[in-house]
Design an enzyme around this catalytic site. Structure first.
Site, PDB file in Angstrom:
ATOM      1  N   ASN A 147       0.881  -1.171   0.000  1.00  0.00           N
ATOM      2  CA  ASN A 147       0.000   0.000   0.000  1.00  0.00           C
ATOM      3  C   ASN A 147       0.917   1.219   0.000  1.00  0.00           C
ATOM      4  OD1 ASN A 147      -1.786   2.064   0.562  1.00  0.00           O
ATOM      5  ND2 ASN A 147      -2.281   1.362   2.641  1.00  0.00           N
ATOM      6  N   LYS A 162       0.253   4.276  -0.312  1.00  0.00           N
ATOM      7  CA  LYS A 162      -0.349   5.482   0.280  1.00  0.00           C
ATOM      8  C   LYS A 162      -0.056   6.699  -0.614  1.00  0.00           C
ATOM      9  CE  LYS A 162      -0.209   3.268   4.748  1.00  0.00           C
ATOM     10  NZ  LYS A 162      -0.108   3.389   6.201  1.00  0.00           N
ATOM     11  N   GLY A 184       2.389   2.335  10.805  1.00  0.00           N
ATOM     12  CA  GLY A 184       3.369   3.402  10.649  1.00  0.00           C
ATOM     13  C   GLY A 184       4.023   3.826  11.951  1.00  0.00           C
TER      14      GLY A 184
HETATM   15  P1  PGA Z   1       2.754   0.338   7.683  1.00  0.00           P
HETATM   16  O1  PGA Z   1       1.284   0.531   7.060  1.00  0.00           O
HETATM   17  O2  PGA Z   1       3.272  -0.973   7.127  1.00  0.00           O
HETATM   18  O3  PGA Z   1       3.534   1.509   7.203  1.00  0.00           O
HETATM   19  O4  PGA Z   1       2.592   0.275   9.148  1.00  0.00           O
HETATM   20  C1  PGA Z   1       0.417  -0.551   6.860  1.00  0.00           C
HETATM   21  C2  PGA Z   1      -0.861  -0.061   6.234  1.00  0.00           C
HETATM   22  O5  PGA Z   1      -1.362   1.006   6.643  1.00  0.00           O
HETATM   23  O6  PGA Z   1      -1.421  -0.712   5.341  1.00  0.00           O
END
Ligand code: PGA
Length: 252
Positions: free
Chosen positions: A9, A11, A174
């Protein structure tokens, strides 16, 4: 047998050129060394059409990170499920906690999005997960159970076959704070039980449930070793080919 999956993902990261470069690097790395799981990258809308060309005919699947809750028309700035599908993408993430928290996406809105995505031939990666206060109050099962019931329980078993679940404890996203593999397994087993209760044992056995939240090469193997953890939804670590590949390799 349900599928093992590692999905990225991205983002709101990477410009178009950077995204195409990352997809190309990943495609080449996986052509050189075949993965033992399905691999999907979910990108911002602007990347989809170009990245679709890059990954066409390869093992890499492609998805969007969102789609509209309306079919078409005067909804400035929105992107419909049909538009996502027309880029060549096969998947869409829905219900991510960032969409729920920052953009006010309710269970009812998400239900509309899920229906439209499935009706347009997309597979849905549906995210669920509790916030820290809810876990501290011991309410995580109640919250996640309600998220499943409120947006997915009106689907048919046939429709559910095109849904992948992603359990993402919001406190782990995150933050560098991963759920322990036992915490993940407890919740994944609970989720599978909820699905069994509504859709039957076969549907529950067949649905892939991914873990998301600070998953990285160093903890992926331990998380994926649990019987109900069928892979990961990866944010930060999907932005570097070597890290994402390291997580994919946890299935080896
Ligand atoms: P992260 O995000 O791996 O950066 O913690 C996971 C997500 O929000 O899908």
């Amino acid at each position: 047998m349900r599928k093992k999956i590692v999905a990225g993902n991205w983002k709101m990261n990477l410009n178009l050129q950077e995204g195409v470069a990352l997809a190309t690097e990943l495609k080449d790395a996986l052509a050189a060394e075949k993965p033992n799981c399905d691999v999907i990258i979910c990108t911002p809308f602007i990347h989809l059409a170009k990245v679709a060309d890059v990954v066409a005919g390869t093992v890499v699947g492609l998805g969007a990170e969102n789609c509209a809750d309306k079919e078409k028309g005067a909804f400035t700035g929105e992107v419909s499920a049909a538009q996502v599908k027309s880029t060549g993408a096969q998947y869409v993430i829905l219900g991510h906690s960032e969409r729920r928290q920052y953009y006010g996406e309710t269970a009812a809105i998400l239900k509309e999005k899920v229906n439209l995505a499935l009706a347009n031939g997309l597979k849905v990666i549906f995210c669920i997960g509790e916030v820290l206060e809810e876990r501290e109050a011991g309410k995580q099962n109640e919250i996640v159970g309600a998220q499943l019931a409120d947006s997915l329980f009106d689907l048919t078993e046939e429709q559910l076959a095109n849904v992948i679940l992603a359990y993402e404890p919001v406190w782990a996203i995150g933050t560098g704070k991963t759920a322990s593999s036992d915490q993940a397994e407890d919740m994944h087993a609970f989720i599978r039980g909820v699905i069994a209760g509504r859709f039957g044992e076969a549907a529950a056995e067949n649905i892939s449930i991914l873990y998301g939240g600070s998953c990285k090469p160093s903890n992926a193997r331990e998380l994926f070793s649990k019987p109900d953890v069928d892979g990961g939804l990866i944010g930060g670590a999907s932005l570097k080919c070597a890290d994402f590949k390291g997580i994919i390799d946890a299935w080896k």
